[in-house]
Design an enzyme around this catalytic site. Structure first.
Site: not given
Lengths: 272, 272
Positions: A50, A52, A116, A206
């Site tokens: 999911r 952002d 990522y 993040r």
């Protein structure tokens, strides 16, 4: 009906994130609407992660059950991909690959690991060509210190300090398989941070990036990472790095979901 | 007043080209307005090349005469750059470098050569992250044939077939110093065409690219380039390649306009 796996690229700046929203405009909805427009019936898709609002994808994965074509032949996967892209590309989502998978395949629950990448530009002048595609910091960062901090993040830890206060995961324990800080070979102002894990907590990448940047700026030593693990307090860690620098690069699955030889795919599809 | 040289990056998709337009929105006007806003008086800038609407710049060069600061000190070039960028970056133009130059320096007339790069993507699925940043062709191109065609373009020729019908240059003779077709080492779907000359005719790079693509698609042999030179007829050549794939990468000047040691510059500024 048969199950298909979709590998997706999307521009996070044009979407409100992966997950379905009441107002529309999510990557999930763009893909569902493209499939529904083409197949003339409602289609539901499930995604691996999911992402952002603002987060980009170079290799998000989703699955859906599709009806067989009316002519009884199997789908021509190249045509299927082109038909979806006809509807989805104008909204910022491009299907890189369509592949048939076993009925038991689930984009989220079958995933073995997520990769990522986070891009930072230290160039004094902001890049207008990469606006919304990276975090523009414009300050020199201590690469070696960040690499030492990154090494301390590796492995099995309680990541309570590195998850958003709204995170709904039952356990804050995660195992980080890769956390690397890589300088671009050509452009000394460009930095990439690569993170791999089976799964991540909400905003984990993040917040890790935001904390490593604090170390890169010299505000804390690399050992600060250990203090953050011990504190188990989100407020102690660095700020959440902006969404625009983050890319979901790839999702790994086991060998029980092999890629059929006729699927329109290429690894390097994801690079450009 | 003293003369300054500006090295510029801009996003062609957000501008109507380099040259001043009645309706505004050109790169020249964005830079002039940023300088005028900061210096509180009208400033006129001259550019090295009049890029068309949609064409990007990684290293366009301009010059302008600026008043000295009120305090009598010379400009702090880093602050000057940051002040201009404060006004220009929101409009898609970023100043990479500011350097004092001799009064005789002229961005256009002192230029020795211009370097352009044209990007083509042959990936089946359009890239949504590079939308407006390359020509998406989605068809395999014969690299070797294009390279042979490119070699025939090199040198001194009458480029009448390769200039727009509105081209106002007195002579169609130009000398092409570099014309290379380069495959990306990592991404087999990505192609770059590099062109260097003292100066180019109107649309020359884009018509050369459009013609080489015809050769890459197998519609003409590399020797077609010789036919086009002989024909001296724009209608015989390939279509003008889309503006969105073209980048003005750099402009060269002679050693009489050296870069002062205190200028906020770095070659690799231009890469990211």
């Amino acid at each position: 009906m048969a199950r298909y796996k979709f590998t997706l690229e999307y521009d996070g700046s044009r979407l409100v994130g992966w997950q379905r929203q009441r107002g529309g405009g999510s990557a999930q909805q763009v893909l569902e609407q493209a499939l529904s427009a083409f197949l003339l019936q409602p289609i539901v898709v499930e995604g691996a992660g999911r992402t952002d609002s603002g987060v980009h994808a170079l290799g998000q994965v989703a699955h859906a059950d599709l009806p067989e074509p009316a002519n009884g032949q199997p789908w021509n996967l190249y045509q299927l991909r082109a038909s979806i892209n006809h509807f989805s590309v104008p909204h910022g989502l491009s299907v890189l690959e369509v592949a048939p998978v076993a009925d038991g395949f689930h984009a989220r629950f079958s995933a073995l690991r997520r990769h990522y990448c986070y891009r930072i530009s230290m160039r004094p002048s902001p890049s207008v060509l990469l606006a919304g595609r990276q975090w523009h910091l414009a300050q020199p960062l201590d690469l070696a210190a960040m690499q030492q901090g990154a090494a301390r993040l590796l492995g099995l830890h309680d990541f309570s300090s590195f998850r958003d206060s709204r995170c709904q995961a039952k356990s804050p324990i995660r195992s980080l398989e890769r956390m690397e800080v890589v300088a671009d070979m050509i452009n000394p102002y460009q930095l990439e941070l690569w993170a791999t894990a089976r799964s991540f907590l909400h905003h984990q990448v993040r917040i890790m990036v935001g904390s490593l940047v604090q170390i890169g700026l010299g505000r804390y030593p690399p050992s600060w990472i250990d203090d953050l693990f011990a504190a188990r307090d989100r407020k102690q860690a660095g700020l959440t790095a902006p969404a625009e620098g983050l890319y979901l690069v790839a999702v790994d699955y086991g060998a029980d979901t092999p890629k059929p030889p006729n699927s329109p795919s290429h690894k390097s599809d994801r690079l450009g």
